[in-house]
Scaffold this motif. Structure first.
Motif, PDB file in Angstrom:
ATOM      1  N   ARG A 132       0.828  -1.221   0.000  1.00 56.76           N
ATOM      2  CA  ARG A 132       0.000   0.000   0.000  1.00 56.76           C
ATOM      3  C   ARG A 132       0.862   1.271   0.000  1.00 56.76           C
ATOM      4  O   ARG A 132       0.444   2.304  -0.496  1.00 56.76           O
ATOM      5  CB  ARG A 132      -0.966  -0.005   1.182  1.00 56.76           C
ATOM      6  CG  ARG A 132      -0.284  -0.069   2.508  1.00 56.76           C
ATOM      7  CD  ARG A 132      -1.268  -0.200   3.668  1.00 56.76           C
ATOM      8  NE  ARG A 132      -0.583  -0.667   4.843  1.00 56.76           N
ATOM      9  CZ  ARG A 132       0.249   0.077   5.563  1.00 56.76           C
ATOM     10  NH1 ARG A 132       0.475   1.341   5.240  1.00 56.76           N
ATOM     11  NH2 ARG A 132       0.871  -0.442   6.616  1.00 56.76           N
ATOM     12  N   LEU A 133       2.095   1.179   0.507  1.00 61.56           N
ATOM     13  CA  LEU A 133       2.974   2.345   0.463  1.00 61.56           C
ATOM     14  C   LEU A 133       3.233   2.759  -0.978  1.00 61.56           C
ATOM     15  O   LEU A 133       3.205   3.934  -1.323  1.00 61.56           O
ATOM     16  CB  LEU A 133       4.311   2.041   1.159  1.00 61.56           C
ATOM     17  CG  LEU A 133       4.272   1.854   2.673  1.00 61.56           C
ATOM     18  CD1 LEU A 133       5.674   1.594   3.202  1.00 61.56           C
ATOM     19  CD2 LEU A 133       3.689   3.100   3.329  1.00 61.56           C
ATOM     20  N   TYR A 134       3.499   1.755  -1.829  1.00 65.72           N
ATOM     21  CA  TYR A 134       3.763   2.061  -3.237  1.00 65.72           C
ATOM     22  C   TYR A 134       2.486   2.543  -3.913  1.00 65.72           C
ATOM     23  O   TYR A 134       2.510   3.447  -4.742  1.00 65.72           O
ATOM     24  CB  TYR A 134       4.300   0.821  -3.957  1.00 65.72           C
ATOM     25  CG  TYR A 134       5.685   0.438  -3.499  1.00 65.72           C
ATOM     26  CD1 TYR A 134       6.802   1.173  -3.890  1.00 65.72           C
ATOM     27  CD2 TYR A 134       5.887  -0.651  -2.664  1.00 65.72           C
ATOM     28  CE1 TYR A 134       8.070   0.828  -3.467  1.00 65.72           C
ATOM     29  CE2 TYR A 134       7.151  -1.009  -2.232  1.00 65.72           C
ATOM     30  CZ  TYR A 134       8.235  -0.271  -2.638  1.00 65.72           C
ATOM     31  OH  TYR A 134       9.477  -0.609  -2.220  1.00 65.72           O
ATOM     32  N   GLU A 135       1.361   1.919  -3.548  1.00 65.34           N
ATOM     33  CA  GLU A 135       0.095   2.315  -4.166  1.00 65.34           C
ATOM     34  C   GLU A 135      -0.202   3.783  -3.861  1.00 65.34           C
ATOM     35  O   GLU A 135      -0.575   4.552  -4.747  1.00 65.34           O
ATOM     36  CB  GLU A 135      -1.040   1.417  -3.651  1.00 65.34           C
ATOM     37  CG  GLU A 135      -0.965   0.009  -4.219  1.00 65.34           C
ATOM     38  CD  GLU A 135      -1.867  -0.978  -3.496  1.00 65.34           C
ATOM     39  OE1 GLU A 135      -1.919  -2.125  -3.939  1.00 65.34           O
ATOM     40  OE2 GLU A 135      -2.497  -0.598  -2.479  1.00 65.34           O
ATOM     41  N   ALA A 136       0.048   4.163  -2.609  1.00 66.68           N
ATOM     42  CA  ALA A 136      -0.171   5.558  -2.223  1.00 66.68           C
ATOM     43  C   ALA A 136       0.759   6.479  -2.999  1.00 66.68           C
ATOM     44  O   ALA A 136       0.361   7.555  -3.465  1.00 66.68           O
ATOM     45  CB  ALA A 136       0.047   5.717  -0.721  1.00 66.68           C
ATOM     46  N   ALA A 137       2.017   6.035  -3.176  1.00 64.71           N
ATOM     47  CA  ALA A 137       2.988   6.860  -3.887  1.00 64.71           C
ATOM     48  C   ALA A 137       2.578   7.052  -5.339  1.00 64.71           C
ATOM     49  O   ALA A 137       2.725   8.134  -5.901  1.00 64.71           O
ATOM     50  CB  ALA A 137       4.373   6.211  -3.804  1.00 64.71           C
ATOM     51  N   VAL A 138       2.065   5.963  -5.944  1.00 64.35           N
ATOM     52  CA  VAL A 138       1.632   6.058  -7.345  1.00 64.35           C
ATOM     53  C   VAL A 138       0.484   7.057  -7.470  1.00 64.35           C
ATOM     54  O   VAL A 138       0.460   7.879  -8.387  1.00 64.35           O
ATOM     55  CB  VAL A 138       1.205   4.669  -7.873  1.00 64.35           C
ATOM     56  CG1 VAL A 138       0.549   4.794  -9.243  1.00 64.35           C
ATOM     57  CG2 VAL A 138       2.435   3.761  -7.956  1.00 64.35           C
ATOM     58  N   ILE A 139      -0.444   6.998  -6.524  1.00 66.79           N
ATOM     59  CA  ILE A 139      -1.566   7.936  -6.551  1.00 66.79           C
ATOM     60  C   ILE A 139      -1.050   9.376  -6.448  1.00 66.79           C
ATOM     61  O   ILE A 139      -1.520  10.281  -7.119  1.00 66.79           O
ATOM     62  CB  ILE A 139      -2.568   7.627  -5.405  1.00 66.79           C
ATOM     63  CG1 ILE A 139      -3.249   6.289  -5.698  1.00 66.79           C
ATOM     64  CG2 ILE A 139      -3.604   8.747  -5.264  1.00 66.79           C
ATOM     65  CD1 ILE A 139      -4.016   5.710  -4.542  1.00 66.79           C
ATOM     66  N   ASP A 140      -0.001   9.562  -5.630  1.00 71.73           N
ATOM     67  CA  ASP A 140       0.584  10.896  -5.487  1.00 71.73           C
ATOM     68  C   ASP A 140       1.459  11.283  -6.673  1.00 71.73           C
ATOM     69  O   ASP A 140       2.054  12.359  -6.681  1.00 71.73           O
ATOM     70  CB  ASP A 140       1.433  10.964  -4.210  1.00 71.73           C
ATOM     71  CG  ASP A 140       0.555  10.891  -2.965  1.00 71.73           C
ATOM     72  OD1 ASP A 140      -0.669  11.086  -3.120  1.00 71.73           O
ATOM     73  OD2 ASP A 140       1.081  10.631  -1.873  1.00 71.73           O
ATOM     74  N   GLY A 141       1.600  10.355  -7.632  1.00 77.42           N
ATOM     75  CA  GLY A 141       2.377  10.668  -8.824  1.00 77.42           C
ATOM     76  C   GLY A 141       3.882  10.610  -8.629  1.00 77.42           C
ATOM     77  O   GLY A 141       4.638  11.246  -9.363  1.00 77.42           O
ATOM     78  N   ALA A 142       4.362   9.838  -7.634  1.00 81.76           N
ATOM     79  CA  ALA A 142       5.803   9.736  -7.409  1.00 81.76           C
ATOM     80  C   ALA A 142       6.450   8.872  -8.487  1.00 81.76           C
ATOM     81  O   ALA A 142       5.908   7.839  -8.871  1.00 81.76           O
ATOM     82  CB  ALA A 142       6.068   9.142  -6.026  1.00 81.76           C
ATOM     83  N   SER A 143       7.621   9.298  -8.986  1.00 89.30           N
ATOM     84  CA  SER A 143       8.317   8.538 -10.015  1.00 89.30           C
ATOM     85  C   SER A 143       8.932   7.278  -9.394  1.00 89.30           C
ATOM     86  O   SER A 143       9.022   7.144  -8.176  1.00 89.30           O
ATOM     87  CB  SER A 143       9.436   9.388 -10.622  1.00 89.30           C
ATOM     88  OG  SER A 143      10.418   9.633  -9.636  1.00 89.30           O
ATOM     89  N   THR A 144       9.357   6.349 -10.283  1.00 83.40           N
ATOM     90  CA  THR A 144       9.973   5.113  -9.806  1.00 83.40           C
ATOM     91  C   THR A 144      11.169   5.414  -8.920  1.00 83.40           C
ATOM     92  O   THR A 144      11.377   4.799  -7.876  1.00 83.40           O
ATOM     93  CB  THR A 144      10.428   4.270 -11.017  1.00 83.40           C
ATOM     94  OG1 THR A 144       9.347   4.194 -11.931  1.00 83.40           O
ATOM     95  CG2 THR A 144      10.840   2.880 -10.584  1.00 83.40           C
ATOM     96  N   TRP A 145      11.987   6.374  -9.370  1.00 83.19           N
ATOM     97  CA  TRP A 145      13.189   6.708  -8.605  1.00 83.19           C
ATOM     98  C   TRP A 145      12.827   7.245  -7.225  1.00 83.19           C
ATOM     99  O   TRP A 145      13.425   6.864  -6.225  1.00 83.19           O
ATOM    100  CB  TRP A 145      14.037   7.723  -9.378  1.00 83.19           C
ATOM    101  CG  TRP A 145      15.108   8.330  -8.527  1.00 83.19           C
ATOM    102  CD1 TRP A 145      15.176   9.620  -8.100  1.00 83.19           C
ATOM    103  CD2 TRP A 145      16.248   7.661  -7.956  1.00 83.19           C
ATOM    104  NE1 TRP A 145      16.287   9.799  -7.304  1.00 83.19           N
ATOM    105  CE2 TRP A 145      16.964   8.605  -7.203  1.00 83.19           C
ATOM    106  CE3 TRP A 145      16.712   6.338  -8.021  1.00 83.19           C
ATOM    107  CZ2 TRP A 145      18.131   8.293  -6.508  1.00 83.19           C
ATOM    108  CZ3 TRP A 145      17.877   6.018  -7.323  1.00 83.19           C
ATOM    109  CH2 TRP A 145      18.569   7.000  -6.589  1.00 83.19           C
ATOM    110  N   ARG A 146      11.799   8.118  -7.182  1.00 84.14           N
ATOM    111  CA  ARG A 146      11.394   8.675  -5.880  1.00 84.14           C
ATOM    112  C   ARG A 146      10.823   7.600  -4.963  1.00 84.14           C
ATOM    113  O   ARG A 146      11.026   7.630  -3.754  1.00 84.14           O
ATOM    114  CB  ARG A 146      10.395   9.818  -6.077  1.00 84.14           C
ATOM    115  CG  ARG A 146      11.060  11.104  -6.592  1.00 84.14           C
ATOM    116  CD  ARG A 146      10.035  12.208  -6.791  1.00 84.14           C
ATOM    117  NE  ARG A 146       9.401  12.562  -5.525  1.00 84.14           N
ATOM    118  CZ  ARG A 146       9.873  13.505  -4.698  1.00 84.14           C
ATOM    119  NH1 ARG A 146      10.962  14.163  -5.023  1.00 84.14           N
ATOM    120  NH2 ARG A 146       9.251  13.779  -3.577  1.00 84.14           N
ATOM    121  N   GLN A 147      10.105   6.652  -5.570  1.00 89.97           N
ATOM    122  CA  GLN A 147       9.593   5.539  -4.757  1.00 89.97           C
ATOM    123  C   GLN A 147      10.753   4.755  -4.157  1.00 89.97           C
ATOM    124  O   GLN A 147      10.740   4.383  -2.983  1.00 89.97           O
ATOM    125  CB  GLN A 147       8.751   4.591  -5.617  1.00 89.97           C
ATOM    126  CG  GLN A 147       7.421   5.175  -6.050  1.00 89.97           C
ATOM    127  CD  GLN A 147       6.667   4.208  -6.947  1.00 89.97           C
ATOM    128  OE1 GLN A 147       6.740   2.998  -6.788  1.00 89.97           O
ATOM    129  NE2 GLN A 147       5.955   4.754  -7.923  1.00 89.97           N
TER     130      GLN A 147
END
Lengths: 294, 277
Positions: free
Chosen positions: A190-205
């Motif tokens: 869910r951490l990654y899912e939240a990041a994707v929703i926030d539009g975080a790039s792969t590198w930022r994730q």
């Protein structure tokens, strides 16, 4: 419901066999090693214990003035400080690849990449000796194909240690890879899912989720790798005998040569104990440093 | 497949990278086998051939007929098996006690053992050698086996696993009047079977692959284990690449097979031993 407190002797009988063996064949020798390092135990004392003398810190003072020890220490640090981080980086890279959600046959890739870990180091060192052969070796053939100059891998003092490091990475990266994969799998999706929703790039994730969440794994992996790498022995023993020009002489190899080739057991014990103190310092430093970071 | 239709190019690239990594990883092993089957001096050609022109087993035959390899195989098998069986028994008893038997100072003792895992084995080797010399164990199988009969890591691994055994189960057996040793034998050991298999593989492979200690304690070549014999052989046959490769294959093959057959246990145990501290 709590376990009733058993009579102490029950536990004693379960523990005694293993603990007695560990005390007699490990703790006692370690303590004896410290005592040994304060004596001039040599080949004469081996035959006649009467000749043993207490020399206080003489062995340690001799060590500090022994250029061979400093060379061995420098080489060992080279192996630990360059080889260690490179190994960990390769392990992490492999773990990220294998664990990527788009990858199929994860189990198969993981097992194949892990294979070098279970192999016998001596046999592998023999194989790599031939891979590194300056004329018929495969590595130089590859370099030639790429139009690069060939290298006298194990014969050139500047290249011998990098060659050993390359082999060590190949041999060891699978071990830490498995531990990293387990660490990656314990990060909540869910951490990654939240990041994707926030539009975080792969590198930022990677930078802000993966790395921080892996921090405990990193501590374990770096400490284990460092302790292991400080004990470098079989690779130079089989591949270079510490040469050329002592460029791959490690502290453990020096201890072995002093102790079991020249029978300077007192001096060798001082070498061994110094290695232990260095490893201990390194471990404590790492743990302190990481604790502050987290 | 849903996975492939999502990001086909990225998926392809990832798999290509993995396949490249696998090839680089397996190449030295492949090359070892390939050269071991070449006729003499074929490996000393340029460019180095990838496959033998006419595969031959002559180097394997030579290893067995003239270089005593069967004896080394037997030594390695005997030593690794003995260490595995004995250490499995002793470590599982101690590991179970640390997990499930309450006694005074248990946790402090366990922490002390864990902390001492930073002490490198080399520190103990010099006095250990002198001690075993006094006991007459230098240059014997026992000299290799005895120091490996109990290990802190083994105790740790068993304890981690045994912690998950429900206390109620053990207490029920106690109320039924079962003795502590019987509980261990009939209840704990079967429950710990997966971790026992794991520890058995670790111990067998560790002993099989070990080099420094057998090198020190075994002086008579008849008693050499495979790695020691191989390092020794290299001194005399460094020019015979094909022969050395055949020796390497025979040394590595048993542990690779063991891993491939029991890898599930191996990898699970590795994770248990590292992450759940």
């Amino acid at each position: 419901m709590k376990t009733p407190l058993l009579p102490a002797n029950t536990a004693f009988w379960f523990l005694a066999p293993a603990l007695i063996l560990i005390v007699v064949f490990f703790f006692l020798p370690v303590a004896a090693s410290l005592l040994l390092s304060f004596t001039d135990f040599d080949i004469y004392a081996l035959g006649d214990h009467e000749r043993l003398r207490f020399v206080a810190l003489d062995n340690y003072l001799r060590l500090l003035g022994d250029p061979l020890f400093w060379t061995a220490l420098k080489n060992t640090l080279y192996f630990v400080l360059v080889g260690g981080p490179l190994s960990v980086a390769v392990s992490l890279g492999a773990a990220l690849l294998v664990n990527h959600r788009l990858v199929r046959f994860k189990g198969l890739f993981r097992s194949l990449l892990f294979l070098p870990v279970v192999t016998t180091l001596v046999a592998i060192a023999v194989v790599w000796r031939y891979l590194y052969h300056p004329r018929y070796g495969f590595l130089n053939y590859l370099l030639g194909l790429l139009g690069l100059d060939t290298v006298d891998w194990l014969g050139d003092p500047d290249w011998a240690m990098p060659a050993i490091i390359l082999m060590a990475i190949w041999k060891n990266f699978g071990f830490n890879m498995i531990i990293f994969i387990a660490g990656l799998q314990s990060i909540p999706v869910r951490l990654y899912e939240a990041a994707v929703i926030d539009g975080a790039s792969t590198w930022r994730q990677f930078r802000h989720i993966t790395l921080p969440m892996l921090a405990p794994t990193f501590v374990f992996v770096t400490v284990i790798t460092m302790i292991g790498y400080f004990q470098l022995f079989a690779e130079p023993y089989v591949m270079t005998q510490g040469g050329p020009a002592n460029s791959t002489l490690s502290v453990a190899l020096l201890m072995f040569q002093e102790g079991f080739r020249w029978w300077n057991l007192g001096y060798a014990a001082a070498v061994a104990f110094t290695l232990f103190l260095i490893i201990l310092t390194g471990t404590v430093l790492q743990l302190r440093l990481r604790r502050r970071e987290i | 497949m849903a996975v492939f239709s999502e990001k086909p190019i990225k998926t392809l690239l990832l798999h290509l990278a993995l396949i490249a990594a696998v090839i680089a990883t397996l190449f030295p092993l492949f090359w070892m086998v390939s050269v071991s089957l070449m006729s003499s001096a074929e490996a000393n050609r340029f460019p180095p051939p990838l496959l033998p022109a006419a595969p031959t087993l002559e180097h394997y035959r030579m290893l067995f007929s003239r270089l005593n390899l069967a004896a080394y195989l037997l030594n390695s098998t005997l030593i690794a098996t003995s260490v595995t069986v004995l250490s499995l028994l002793l470590n599982s008893m101690a590991g179970y006690a640390f997990a499930k038997l309450r006694f005074k100072g248990r946790d402090r003792l366990f922490r002390l053992l864990l902390a001492s895992m930073v002490i490198p084995a080399q520190v103990a080797m010099l006095p250990l050698f002198l001690m075993l010399k006094e006991m007459g164990l230098v240059n014997t199988y026992s000299g290799v086996i005895v120091p490996g009969m109990a290990s802190i890591f083994g105790i740790f691994l068993i304890r981690q696993y045994a912690l998950s055994i429900p206390d109620s189960l053990l207490d029920a057996a106690r109320i039924d009047g079962a003795g502590e040793f019987r509980i261990y034998r009939t209840l704990v050991l079967p429950l710990c079977k997966p971790i026992l298999v794991t520890l058995a593989i670790f111990t067998f492979m560790g002993t099989w692959n070990d080099f420094m200690w057998p090198l020190i304690i075994l002086t008579d070549s008849d008693l050499y284990t495979l790695p020691v014999a191989l390092a020794n052989l290299l001194g005399e046959h460094v020019q015979d690449a094909e022969l050395m490769m055949a020796g390497s294959v025979l040394t590595v093959l048993p542990v690779i097979i063991l891993f491939l057959v029991l890898q599930k246990y191996y990898i699970e145990g590795l994770v248990l031993g590292s992450v759940k501290e």
